[in-house]
Design a protein around this motif. Sequence first.
Motif, mmCIF file in Angstrom:
data_model
loop_
_atom_site.group_PDB
_atom_site.id
_atom_site.type_symbol
_atom_site.label_atom_id
_atom_site.label_comp_id
_atom_site.label_asym_id
_atom_site.label_seq_id
_atom_site.Cartn_x
_atom_site.Cartn_y
_atom_site.Cartn_z
ATOM 1 N N ASP A 22 53.183 41.619 90.882
ATOM 2 C CA ASP A 22 53.548 42.988 90.563
ATOM 3 C C ASP A 22 53.591 43.130 89.048
ATOM 4 O OD1 ASP A 22 54.371 45.632 90.949
ATOM 5 O OD2 ASP A 22 56.491 45.072 90.924
ATOM 6 N N LEU A 23 52.853 44.100 88.523
ATOM 7 C CA LEU A 23 52.783 44.321 87.080
ATOM 8 C C LEU A 23 54.107 44.877 86.575
ATOM 9 C CD1 LEU A 23 50.976 44.361 84.520
ATOM 10 C CD2 LEU A 23 50.409 46.708 85.118
ATOM 11 N N VAL A 24 54.668 44.258 85.546
ATOM 12 C CA VAL A 24 55.900 44.731 84.922
ATOM 13 C C VAL A 24 55.566 45.519 83.665
ATOM 14 C CG1 VAL A 24 58.063 44.018 83.819
ATOM 15 C CG2 VAL A 24 57.265 42.852 85.865
ATOM 16 N N SER A 25 54.729 44.950 82.792
ATOM 17 C CA SER A 25 54.318 45.664 81.582
ATOM 18 C C SER A 25 52.965 45.167 81.101
ATOM 19 C CB SER A 25 55.361 45.529 80.470
ATOM 20 O OG SER A 25 55.357 44.227 79.957
ATOM 21 N N ASP A 26 52.298 46.034 80.380
ATOM 22 C CA ASP A 26 50.990 45.741 79.785
ATOM 23 C C ASP A 26 51.030 46.324 78.376
ATOM 24 O OD1 ASP A 26 48.357 45.479 79.035
ATOM 25 O OD2 ASP A 26 47.529 46.587 80.726
ATOM 26 N N LYS A 27 51.219 45.458 77.380
ATOM 27 C CA LYS A 27 51.363 45.919 76.000
ATOM 28 C C LYS A 27 50.275 45.323 75.124
ATOM 29 C CE LYS A 27 56.339 46.406 76.270
ATOM 30 N NZ LYS A 27 57.628 45.965 75.777
ATOM 31 N N VAL A 28 49.914 46.061 74.091
ATOM 32 C CA VAL A 28 48.936 45.568 73.128
ATOM 33 C C VAL A 28 49.600 44.479 72.303
ATOM 34 C CG1 VAL A 28 47.506 46.165 71.144
ATOM 35 C CG2 VAL A 28 47.731 47.773 73.054
ATOM 36 N N HIS A 29 48.985 43.319 72.289
ATOM 37 C CA HIS A 29 49.510 42.184 71.525
ATOM 38 C C HIS A 29 48.791 42.084 70.187
ATOM 39 C CE1 HIS A 29 51.497 38.347 70.964
ATOM 40 N NE2 HIS A 29 50.343 37.766 70.729
ATOM 41 N N THR A 30 47.477 42.107 70.235
ATOM 42 C CA THR A 30 46.624 42.142 69.051
ATOM 43 C C THR A 30 45.491 43.122 69.371
ATOM 44 O OG1 THR A 30 45.143 40.369 69.798
ATOM 45 C CG2 THR A 30 47.107 39.697 68.550
ATOM 46 N N PRO A 31 44.651 43.453 68.405
ATOM 47 C CA PRO A 31 43.530 44.351 68.739
ATOM 48 C C PRO A 31 42.578 43.784 69.802
ATOM 49 C CG PRO A 31 43.837 44.254 66.368
ATOM 50 C CD PRO A 31 44.757 43.231 66.965
ATOM 51 N N ARG A 32 42.585 42.478 69.983
ATOM 52 C CA ARG A 32 41.673 41.859 70.940
ATOM 53 C C ARG A 32 42.356 41.296 72.176
ATOM 54 N NH1 ARG A 32 36.574 40.242 69.408
ATOM 55 N NH2 ARG A 32 36.447 40.132 71.644
ATOM 56 N N ALA A 33 43.697 41.484 72.317
ATOM 57 C CA ALA A 33 44.404 40.917 73.468
ATOM 58 C C ALA A 33 45.602 41.781 73.851
ATOM 59 C CB ALA A 33 44.877 39.498 73.160
ATOM 60 N N ASP A 34 45.846 41.857 75.153
ATOM 61 C CA ASP A 34 47.025 42.517 75.703
ATOM 62 C C ASP A 34 47.942 41.464 76.303
ATOM 63 O OD1 ASP A 34 45.921 44.939 75.055
ATOM 64 O OD2 ASP A 34 45.437 45.524 77.115
ATOM 65 N N ARG A 35 49.255 41.675 76.162
ATOM 66 C CA ARG A 35 50.222 40.785 76.809
ATOM 67 C C ARG A 35 50.600 41.411 78.132
ATOM 68 N NH1 ARG A 35 52.772 36.486 76.041
ATOM 69 N NH2 ARG A 35 52.421 36.376 73.815
ATOM 70 N N ILE A 36 50.317 40.688 79.210
ATOM 71 C CA ILE A 36 50.617 41.134 80.565
ATOM 72 C C ILE A 36 51.873 40.398 81.028
ATOM 73 C CG2 ILE A 36 49.723 41.340 82.918
ATOM 74 C CD1 ILE A 36 48.001 42.795 80.840
ATOM 75 N N VAL A 37 52.851 41.141 81.513
ATOM 76 C CA VAL A 37 54.065 40.562 82.094
ATOM 77 C C VAL A 37 54.080 40.977 83.560
ATOM 78 C CG1 VAL A 37 56.583 40.462 82.028
ATOM 79 C CG2 VAL A 37 55.295 40.681 79.899
ATOM 80 N N GLU A 38 54.184 39.987 84.443
ATOM 81 C CA GLU A 38 54.157 40.245 85.882
ATOM 82 C C GLU A 38 55.244 39.442 86.578
ATOM 83 O OE1 GLU A 38 49.465 41.183 86.755
ATOM 84 O OE2 GLU A 38 50.128 39.123 86.966
ATOM 85 N N ASP A 39 55.577 39.889 87.766
ATOM 86 C CA ASP A 39 56.421 39.134 88.682
ATOM 87 C C ASP A 39 55.532 38.625 89.802
ATOM 88 O OD1 ASP A 39 58.821 39.553 87.367
ATOM 89 O OD2 ASP A 39 59.299 41.360 88.500
ATOM 90 N N VAL A 40 55.818 37.412 90.271
ATOM 91 C CA VAL A 40 55.085 36.874 91.405
ATOM 92 C C VAL A 40 56.097 36.496 92.471
ATOM 93 C CG1 VAL A 40 55.017 34.479 90.588
ATOM 94 C CG2 VAL A 40 53.293 35.265 92.187
ATOM 95 N N GLY A 41 55.729 36.791 93.706
ATOM 96 C CA GLY A 41 56.542 36.375 94.837
ATOM 97 C C GLY A 41 55.762 35.396 95.681
ATOM 98 N N LEU A 42 56.346 34.242 95.920
ATOM 99 C CA LEU A 42 55.747 33.228 96.786
ATOM 100 C C LEU A 42 56.649 33.129 98.016
ATOM 101 C CD1 LEU A 42 55.150 30.448 94.110
ATOM 102 C CD2 LEU A 42 53.496 32.097 94.920
ATOM 103 N N PHE B 39 59.078 34.448 90.376
ATOM 104 C CA PHE B 39 58.972 34.051 88.977
ATOM 105 C C PHE B 39 58.567 35.281 88.174
ATOM 106 C CE2 PHE B 39 57.739 30.223 91.299
ATOM 107 C CZ PHE B 39 58.378 29.205 90.611
ATOM 108 N N ARG B 40 59.015 35.358 86.934
ATOM 109 C CA ARG B 40 58.450 36.309 85.975
ATOM 110 C C ARG B 40 57.625 35.464 85.016
ATOM 111 N NH1 ARG B 40 61.441 41.402 83.884
ATOM 112 N NH2 ARG B 40 60.756 41.932 85.964
ATOM 113 N N TYR B 41 56.458 35.938 84.697
ATOM 114 C CA TYR B 41 55.567 35.181 83.823
ATOM 115 C C TYR B 41 54.771 36.156 82.973
ATOM 116 C CZ TYR B 41 51.905 36.439 87.114
ATOM 117 O OH TYR B 41 51.034 37.150 87.898
ATOM 118 N N SER B 42 54.170 35.632 81.920
ATOM 119 C CA SER B 42 53.332 36.456 81.054
ATOM 120 C C SER B 42 52.095 35.663 80.658
ATOM 121 C CB SER B 42 54.111 36.891 79.810
ATOM 122 O OG SER B 42 54.447 35.780 79.027
ATOM 123 N N TYR B 43 51.084 36.401 80.260
ATOM 124 C CA TYR B 43 49.860 35.788 79.757
ATOM 125 C C TYR B 43 49.124 36.794 78.892
ATOM 126 C CZ TYR B 43 47.607 38.240 83.692
ATOM 127 O OH TYR B 43 47.170 39.188 84.573
#
Length: 156
Positions: free
Chosen positions: A44-64, A127-131
Amino acid sequence: MMDAGLKAWAEIVRHVYPDLTILRDRTQWLAGNFDTPSVFIETDLVSDKVHTPRADRIVEDVGLVFHFDKERVTEEDEGEPIPFDLTPLFTYLRQQRFCYPSKRFGVALVIEPPRTRPEKDRIEVTFRYSYLLSVPKAPVPKINEFHIGYGKELNP
């Protein structure tokens, strides 16, 4: 490519539990059309923010959701769930220092500590994770001709 996190989690589960059935289809999971033991993975997407002009930081929750196998040793035990051992998963994530680089999908997951919720026939782990997700560079048209003139019409 927004499902890179989901694919990376499936890769982690496949690495730790190679014989476990992985479910990603929510309708199939809700209908109960699967064999046990298995795991259902949903992000589940939590946030999608601009990190640099060439990359976005995605924060998501995962349920297993790990579904236990049903024990059928004797008639008294028939239908009783066999608890699932999550120690290998947590040990593997600790060994990776809660940072999993997926070479196959090109993302590195930075994972926060888990939350678990045991149920009668399953255990849910979140888990909450980002990439960082690379943003393709927009092509800029190249200018090959320059015309300089003032007050007169140009003919190329």
